[in-house]
Write an enzyme that holds these catalytic residues in place. Structure first.
Site, PDB file in Angstrom:
ATOM      1  N   SER A 202       0.830  -1.211   0.000  1.00 33.60           N
ATOM      2  CA  SER A 202       0.000   0.000   0.000  1.00 33.60           C
ATOM      3  C   SER A 202       0.860   1.254   0.000  1.00 33.60           C
ATOM      4  O   SER A 202       0.534   2.249  -0.653  1.00 33.60           O
ATOM      5  CB  SER A 202      -0.942  -0.001   1.207  1.00 33.60           C
ATOM      6  OG  SER A 202      -0.224  -0.066   2.425  1.00 33.60           O
ATOM      7  N   TYR A 203       1.978   1.206   0.708  1.00 31.65           N
ATOM      8  CA  TYR A 203       2.901   2.339   0.683  1.00 31.65           C
ATOM      9  C   TYR A 203       3.480   2.515  -0.721  1.00 31.65           C
ATOM     10  O   TYR A 203       3.554   3.633  -1.242  1.00 31.65           O
ATOM     11  CB  TYR A 203       4.024   2.109   1.696  1.00 31.65           C
ATOM     12  CG  TYR A 203       5.036   3.230   1.765  1.00 31.65           C
ATOM     13  CD1 TYR A 203       4.715   4.434   2.371  1.00 31.65           C
ATOM     14  CD2 TYR A 203       6.315   3.073   1.241  1.00 31.65           C
ATOM     15  CE1 TYR A 203       5.641   5.470   2.444  1.00 31.65           C
ATOM     16  CE2 TYR A 203       7.246   4.095   1.309  1.00 31.65           C
ATOM     17  CZ  TYR A 203       6.901   5.288   1.918  1.00 31.65           C
ATOM     18  OH  TYR A 203       7.831   6.307   1.982  1.00 31.65           O
ATOM     19  N   ALA A 204       3.852   1.387  -1.349  1.00 32.50           N
ATOM     20  CA  ALA A 204       4.402   1.453  -2.705  1.00 32.50           C
ATOM     21  C   ALA A 204       3.385   2.013  -3.691  1.00 32.50           C
ATOM     22  O   ALA A 204       3.730   2.829  -4.554  1.00 32.50           O
ATOM     23  CB  ALA A 204       4.861   0.061  -3.151  1.00 32.50           C
TER      24      ALA A 204
ATOM     25  N   SER B  58       1.066   4.159  -3.148  1.00 32.25           N
ATOM     26  CA  SER B  58       0.975   5.615  -2.983  1.00 32.25           C
ATOM     27  C   SER B  58       2.199   6.312  -3.574  1.00 32.25           C
ATOM     28  O   SER B  58       2.084   7.396  -4.157  1.00 32.25           O
ATOM     29  CB  SER B  58       0.804   5.976  -1.501  1.00 32.25           C
ATOM     30  OG  SER B  58       2.004   5.791  -0.765  1.00 32.25           O
ATOM     31  N   LYS B  59       3.369   5.696  -3.452  1.00 29.14           N
ATOM     32  CA  LYS B  59       4.582   6.329  -3.982  1.00 29.14           C
ATOM     33  C   LYS B  59       4.692   6.173  -5.499  1.00 29.14           C
ATOM     34  O   LYS B  59       5.250   7.049  -6.166  1.00 29.14           O
ATOM     35  CB  LYS B  59       5.815   5.761  -3.278  1.00 29.14           C
ATOM     36  CG  LYS B  59       5.920   6.189  -1.815  1.00 29.14           C
ATOM     37  CD  LYS B  59       5.940   7.701  -1.662  1.00 29.14           C
ATOM     38  CE  LYS B  59       6.125   8.142  -0.228  1.00 29.14           C
ATOM     39  NZ  LYS B  59       6.187   9.617  -0.083  1.00 29.14           N
TER      40      LYS B  59
END
Length: 279
Positions: A154-156, A158-159
């Protein structure tokens, strides 16, 4: 008057160090904080060249009033740059089982908050015909914007979105002379690592080895990651040089991902995180 830079998320970590370095290099910094006490602490630490701005970038209703404060401070000179640094890391989880609410919260800060701040600041950055001194936009991305690490999908996501957003803005805003750069650090020694570990939902079961590997990596990076100054230096370069680079990849993994065949890179990552075919 010294040129003004607006930085989001300056209470600690990358944002705080960017503010320090820019002030040392002759800039006035306006920095967003979510707590008044944090703003007072940072101002005491950095001095009168730092002005705290109480704002949560997800507060869409509060952004116009905050930018009006910025406009009153900078006057006709506008902003030399906007540094979109505010960001969060959600609890780690296999993406196929992570609650959508957690993914949505990540996007609210890392993507939509970034875009909302950029839109609000465009008049101060010279997004109009004939503006004399167009400003710059610097987005703090991540190597995770090129490499989707297992258990941190999920972090990836967004990035990766920050990468696309930066590309679109860079091309569209070129008509005004506004340059857009994205900084892509790998693991940095900041408090975000402590916030990213400790989720026990998947400590047992099929993904237990991968969660343990990620937890071990987070503990290691909290003390052995790259210095935060490496990011601050890239931000200073993107703001102060005649031409900013579109991208500032700061970790060798970013290049390795581009050079290796996808399936080979998949195998390397899966092996690193203990992801093996179940019998």
């Amino acid at each position: 008057m010294k040129p003004h830079v607006l930085i989001t998320g300056t209470s600690s970590g990358i944002g705080l160090d960017c503010a320090r370095l820019l002030i040392e290099n002759g800039f006035q910094v306006i920095g967003t904080v979510r707590q008044a006490a944090d703003g007072e602490r940072v101002r005491e630490q950095l001095g009168s060249a730092f002005t705290p701005l109480l704002l949560d970038v997800t507060d869409l209703a509060g952004i116009p009033a905050a930018i009006a404060e910025v406009s009153a401070l900078v006057g006709d000179n506008g902003l030399a740059a906007l540094v979109n640094n505010a960001g969060i890391a959600s609890p780690n989880a296999p993406l196929g089982w992570q609650p959508i609410a957690e993914v949505r919260a990540m996007f609210e800060v890392n993507v939509l908050g970034l875009l909302a701040m950029t839109q609000a600041c465009l008049p101060l950055l010279g997004a109009r015909r004939g503006a004399p001194r167009p400003g710059r936009i610097v987005n703090i991305g991540s190597t995770s914007g090129a490499i989707a690490t297992p258990m941190a999908g999920s972090y990836a996501i967004s990035k990766f979105a920050v990468e696309a957003l930066s590309d679109s803005l860079r091309r569209e805003l070129s008509i005004y002379g506004i340059q857009v750069a994205v900084i892509e650090p790998g693991p940095i020694r900041t408090p975000i690592w402590g916030k990213a570990e400790g989720d026990q939902r998947f400590a047992q079961g099929d993904f237990a080895p991968a969660m343990q590997a990620l937890s071990s990596l987070a503990a290691k990076m909290a003390t052995q990651g790259a210095p935060v100054a490496s990011v601050s230096s890239a931000v200073l370069h993107a703001i102060s040089r005649p031409r900013a680079r579109p991208r500032y990849p700061l970790n060798p993994m970013w290049w390795l991902n581009r050079l290796l065949p996808t399936r080979l890179f998949d195998r390397l990552l899966c092996a690193r995180f203990g992801l093996r075919r179940l019998g």
